[in-house]
Design an enzyme around this catalytic site. Structure first.
Site, PDB file in Angstrom:
ATOM      1  N   ASP A   6       0.876  -1.183   0.000  1.00  0.00           N
ATOM      2  CA  ASP A   6       0.000   0.000   0.000  1.00  0.00           C
ATOM      3  C   ASP A   6       0.904   1.221   0.000  1.00  0.00           C
ATOM      4  OD1 ASP A   6      -2.353   1.590   0.244  1.00  0.00           O
ATOM      5  OD2 ASP A   6      -1.993   1.800   2.391  1.00  0.00           O
ATOM      6  N   SER A   7       0.293   2.372  -0.195  1.00  0.00           N
ATOM      7  CA  SER A   7       1.067   3.615  -0.177  1.00  0.00           C
ATOM      8  C   SER A   7       1.447   4.023   1.247  1.00  0.00           C
ATOM      9  CB  SER A   7       0.235   4.744  -0.792  1.00  0.00           C
ATOM     10  OG  SER A   7      -0.891   4.985   0.026  1.00  0.00           O
ATOM     11  N   CYS A  69      -4.434  -1.672  -1.677  1.00  0.00           N
ATOM     12  CA  CYS A  69      -4.621  -0.255  -1.981  1.00  0.00           C
ATOM     13  C   CYS A  69      -5.627  -0.180  -3.121  1.00  0.00           C
ATOM     14  CB  CYS A  69      -3.276   0.337  -2.413  1.00  0.00           C
ATOM     15  SG  CYS A  69      -3.402   1.996  -3.061  1.00  0.00           S
ATOM     16  N   CYS A 171     -10.944   3.312   0.350  1.00  0.00           N
ATOM     17  CA  CYS A 171      -9.494   3.456   0.451  1.00  0.00           C
ATOM     18  C   CYS A 171      -9.114   2.693   1.701  1.00  0.00           C
ATOM     19  CB  CYS A 171      -9.120   4.934   0.586  1.00  0.00           C
ATOM     20  SG  CYS A 171      -7.432   5.241   1.170  1.00  0.00           S
ATOM     21  N   THR A 172      -8.034   1.935   1.629  1.00  0.00           N
ATOM     22  CA  THR A 172      -7.723   1.049   2.757  1.00  0.00           C
ATOM     23  C   THR A 172      -7.297   1.808   4.015  1.00  0.00           C
ATOM     24  OG1 THR A 172      -5.512   0.735   1.835  1.00  0.00           O
ATOM     25  CG2 THR A 172      -7.159  -0.945   1.336  1.00  0.00           C
TER      26      THR A 172
HETATM   27  N1  DGL Z   1      -4.652   3.336   0.735  1.00  0.00           N
HETATM   28  C1  DGL Z   1      -4.810   3.711  -0.605  1.00  0.00           C
HETATM   29  C2  DGL Z   1      -6.127   3.270  -1.230  1.00  0.00           C
HETATM   30  O1  DGL Z   1      -6.676   2.290  -0.785  1.00  0.00           O
HETATM   31  C3  DGL Z   1      -4.345   5.007  -1.141  1.00  0.00           C
HETATM   32  C4  DGL Z   1      -4.100   6.203  -0.337  1.00  0.00           C
HETATM   33  C5  DGL Z   1      -3.276   7.188  -1.135  1.00  0.00           C
HETATM   34  O2  DGL Z   1      -2.063   6.968  -1.179  1.00  0.00           O
HETATM   35  O3  DGL Z   1      -3.809   8.117  -1.739  1.00  0.00           O
HETATM   36  O4  DGL Z   1      -6.598   3.841  -2.153  1.00  0.00           O
END
Ligand code: DGL
Length: 238
Positions: A6-7, A69, A171-172
């Site tokens: 994930d980010s 993500c 979003c996670t």
């Molecule tokens: N956690 C990520 C998602 O599920 C992204 C959050 C991001 O870096 O913008 O979309």
């Protein structure tokens, strides 16, 4: 070994479900904080970043990848599946699990909301009573972990939707702030894709003979090398 990325630390919400369903496996969790947020990046950037991570995870010995993500899943999953031969599991906003036509709010990153993948999903399951909201900057605030700033952000963005019944956490990172969302909107029903993705991972691993059922091991990697991230990761995992 299962590679999860994930980010940032948001994907921990997916890893938690994976650990319940597949407890006796080895995991690498790759938190790409240095590139956070993905949600405001171009598709080319998201594909390039995801490609490098998947290559790295495969080099480490991963036999399956879980994209924890929604943004990277929506933008990069087709590219990654075409390029790599190991199974690549992707998450999507759990919009299709909303069971009724009560007022619904879908919260996700800009890149997810604007993606073709999400448009297809939304058109297929449209309950005709839904607001789609790009939450630019929210994942960063969750990474930062300042509750007052998160509440301030939510007041300004979702405060006007008081009265919605369903909230899709697309979003996670967002399941980590269910309490704050409830503080702003009152009681709502939450939908997120982490349990579904964990169940699907197990099925794919069974089909591909990838289950080792040995001993649980978790390796955490954060691209910013910020020690606080590791602490936060293990705290959230508990
Ligand atoms: N956690 C990520 C998602 O599920 C992204 C959050 C991001 O870096 O913008 O979309």
């Amino acid at each position: 070994m299962i590679g999860v990325f994930d980010s940032g630390i948001g994907g921990v919400t997916v890893l938690k479900e994976l650990l319940k369903i597949l407890p006796n496996e080895k995991y690498i969790y790759y938190s790409d904080t240095i590139n956070n947020p993905y949600g405001d990046k171009t598709s080319d950037e998201i594909i390039n970043i995801s490609d490098k991570i998947v290559k790295y995870l495969i080099d480490q010995g991963c036999t399956i990848i879980v994209i924890a993500c929604n943004t990277a899943s929506a933008i990069a999953k087709d590219y990654l599946r075409n390029k790599y031969s190991i199974p690549i599991i992707a998450i999507e906003p759990a919009y299709k699990t909303v069971p009724n036509s009560d007022k619904t709010l879908v919260m996700a990153t800009k890149a997810t909301i604007n993606s073709d993948k999400f448009k297809i999903l939304f058109n297929r399951f449209d309950n005709h009573n839904t607001v789609l909201l790009s939450c630019s900057g929210l994942a960063d605030l969750i990474e930062e972990g300042n509750k007052d700033k998160i509440i301030g952000y939510l007041d300004n963005t979702i405060g006007k939707y008081k009265g919605v019944k369903n909230v899709v956490l697309g979003c996670t990172h967002y399941p980590l702030i269910k309490n704050e969302i409830t503080e702003v909107l009152g009681k709502v029903n939450f939908y997120d894709g982490s349990l579904g993705v964990a169940k699907h991972t197990k099925v794919v691993m069974e089909d591909n003979n990838l289950i080792t059922n040995t001993k649980q091991e978790i390796t955490f990697i954060d691209t910013s090398n910020n020690k606080n991230k590791e602490e936060l990761f293990y705290k959230l995992l508990k």
